[in-house]
Scaffold this motif. Structure first.
Motif, PDB file in Angstrom:
ATOM      1  N   ILE A  79       0.840  -1.206   0.000  1.00  0.00           N
ATOM      2  CA  ILE A  79       0.000   0.000   0.000  1.00  0.00           C
ATOM      3  C   ILE A  79       0.868   1.247   0.000  1.00  0.00           C
ATOM      4  O   ILE A  79       0.617   2.214  -0.733  1.00  0.00           O
ATOM      5  N   ARG A  80       1.916   1.243   0.791  1.00  0.00           N
ATOM      6  CA  ARG A  80       2.816   2.399   0.831  1.00  0.00           C
ATOM      7  C   ARG A  80       3.529   2.595  -0.505  1.00  0.00           C
ATOM      8  O   ARG A  80       3.736   3.715  -0.950  1.00  0.00           O
TER       9      ARG A  80
ATOM     10  N   ARG B 220      -9.177  -1.947   1.720  1.00  0.00           N
ATOM     11  CA  ARG B 220     -10.585  -1.581   1.881  1.00  0.00           C
ATOM     12  C   ARG B 220     -11.096  -1.934   3.278  1.00  0.00           C
ATOM     13  O   ARG B 220     -11.757  -1.136   3.933  1.00  0.00           O
ATOM     14  N   ARG B 221     -10.741  -3.120   3.762  1.00  0.00           N
ATOM     15  CA  ARG B 221     -11.189  -3.543   5.090  1.00  0.00           C
ATOM     16  C   ARG B 221     -10.602  -2.630   6.170  1.00  0.00           C
ATOM     17  O   ARG B 221     -11.309  -2.200   7.084  1.00  0.00           O
ATOM     18  N   TRP B 222      -9.308  -2.334   6.057  1.00  0.00           N
ATOM     19  CA  TRP B 222      -8.667  -1.468   7.048  1.00  0.00           C
ATOM     20  C   TRP B 222      -9.230  -0.048   6.975  1.00  0.00           C
ATOM     21  O   TRP B 222      -9.405   0.610   7.986  1.00  0.00           O
ATOM     22  N   ARG B 223      -9.504   0.443   5.769  1.00  0.00           N
ATOM     23  CA  ARG B 223     -10.065   1.791   5.611  1.00  0.00           C
ATOM     24  C   ARG B 223     -11.455   1.877   6.235  1.00  0.00           C
ATOM     25  O   ARG B 223     -11.783   2.847   6.909  1.00  0.00           O
ATOM     26  N   GLU B 224     -12.275   0.855   6.019  1.00  0.00           N
ATOM     27  CA  GLU B 224     -13.632   0.842   6.573  1.00  0.00           C
ATOM     28  C   GLU B 224     -13.631   0.854   8.099  1.00  0.00           C
ATOM     29  O   GLU B 224     -14.546   1.369   8.719  1.00  0.00           O
ATOM     30  N   HIS B 225     -12.588   0.286   8.696  1.00  0.00           N
ATOM     31  CA  HIS B 225     -12.484   0.250  10.161  1.00  0.00           C
ATOM     32  C   HIS B 225     -11.666   1.415  10.718  1.00  0.00           C
ATOM     33  O   HIS B 225     -11.376   1.456  11.914  1.00  0.00           O
ATOM     34  N   GLY B 226     -11.256   2.353   9.863  1.00  0.00           N
ATOM     35  CA  GLY B 226     -10.524   3.535  10.305  1.00  0.00           C
ATOM     36  C   GLY B 226      -9.054   3.300  10.602  1.00  0.00           C
ATOM     37  O   GLY B 226      -8.391   4.170  11.159  1.00  0.00           O
ATOM     38  N   LEU B 227      -8.534   2.138  10.205  1.00  0.00           N
ATOM     39  CA  LEU B 227      -7.138   1.835  10.525  1.00  0.00           C
ATOM     40  C   LEU B 227      -6.150   2.614   9.665  1.00  0.00           C
ATOM     41  O   LEU B 227      -5.078   2.991  10.147  1.00  0.00           O
TER      42      LEU B 227
ATOM     43  N   PHE C  24      -3.095   4.601  11.149  1.00  0.00           N
ATOM     44  CA  PHE C  24      -1.701   4.347  10.751  1.00  0.00           C
ATOM     45  C   PHE C  24      -1.027   5.670  10.407  1.00  0.00           C
ATOM     46  O   PHE C  24       0.081   5.964  10.877  1.00  0.00           O
ATOM     47  N   HIS C  25      -1.690   6.451   9.568  1.00  0.00           N
ATOM     48  CA  HIS C  25      -1.137   7.745   9.142  1.00  0.00           C
ATOM     49  C   HIS C  25      -0.879   8.654  10.335  1.00  0.00           C
ATOM     50  O   HIS C  25       0.199   9.236  10.467  1.00  0.00           O
TER      51      HIS C  25
END
Length: 132
Positions: free
Chosen positions: A38-39, A66-73, A77-78
């Motif tokens: 991703i990076r 997508r899964r991490w984005r939906e959970h706000g991860l 991370f950022h």
């Protein structure tokens, strides 16, 4: 991703169900590989399908993203890595000020359409800037 960055991010990741004895199959890819992919994608500005073969399949990487984005991860991370960089530079972890681009604000969906658009100097009356 450096070991220090991984140490900051690792506790945020969800623990797979199979590691907690709740059943399921082990995941086929390491979370660190997914984050590296991703990076790489973000840093290079490439499309998902242009992901090099060194990384896991682009479909799997996107599914994790997508899964991490939906959970706000992804945001977490950022924020966590940004805080570490700021602290390393001797600043506070959280920014105390921000910059807003006036043109971006004018074009935002939350701004009424009557106040959007360009106002040319030839269209202004006196020193007042308004839409004609």
């Amino acid at each position: 991703m450096s070991d220090a960055e991984w140490a900051a991010i690792r506790p945020l990741l969800p623990v797979p169900a199979w590691l907690q004895g709740r059943g399921g199959q082990p995941e086929g890819y390491c979370h660190r590989q997914m984050l590296d992919a991703i990076r790489y994608l973000v840093a290079g500005g490439i499309s998902w399908r242009a992901m090099p073969a060194d990384f896991p399949d682009c479909g799997r990487v996107y599914a994790f993203f997508r899964r991490w984005r939906e959970h706000g991860l992804i945001t977490e991370f950022h924020d966590r890595l940004r805080g570490r960089v700021r602290e390393r530079e001797g600043r506070q972890a959280e920014p105390t000020a921000g910059i807003i681009d006036a043109q971006s604000v004018k074009a935002a969906a939350s701004v009424p359409s009557v106040s959007r658009g360009w106002v040319h100097l030839s269209e202004t009356c006196d020193t007042e800037r308004r839409r004609w």
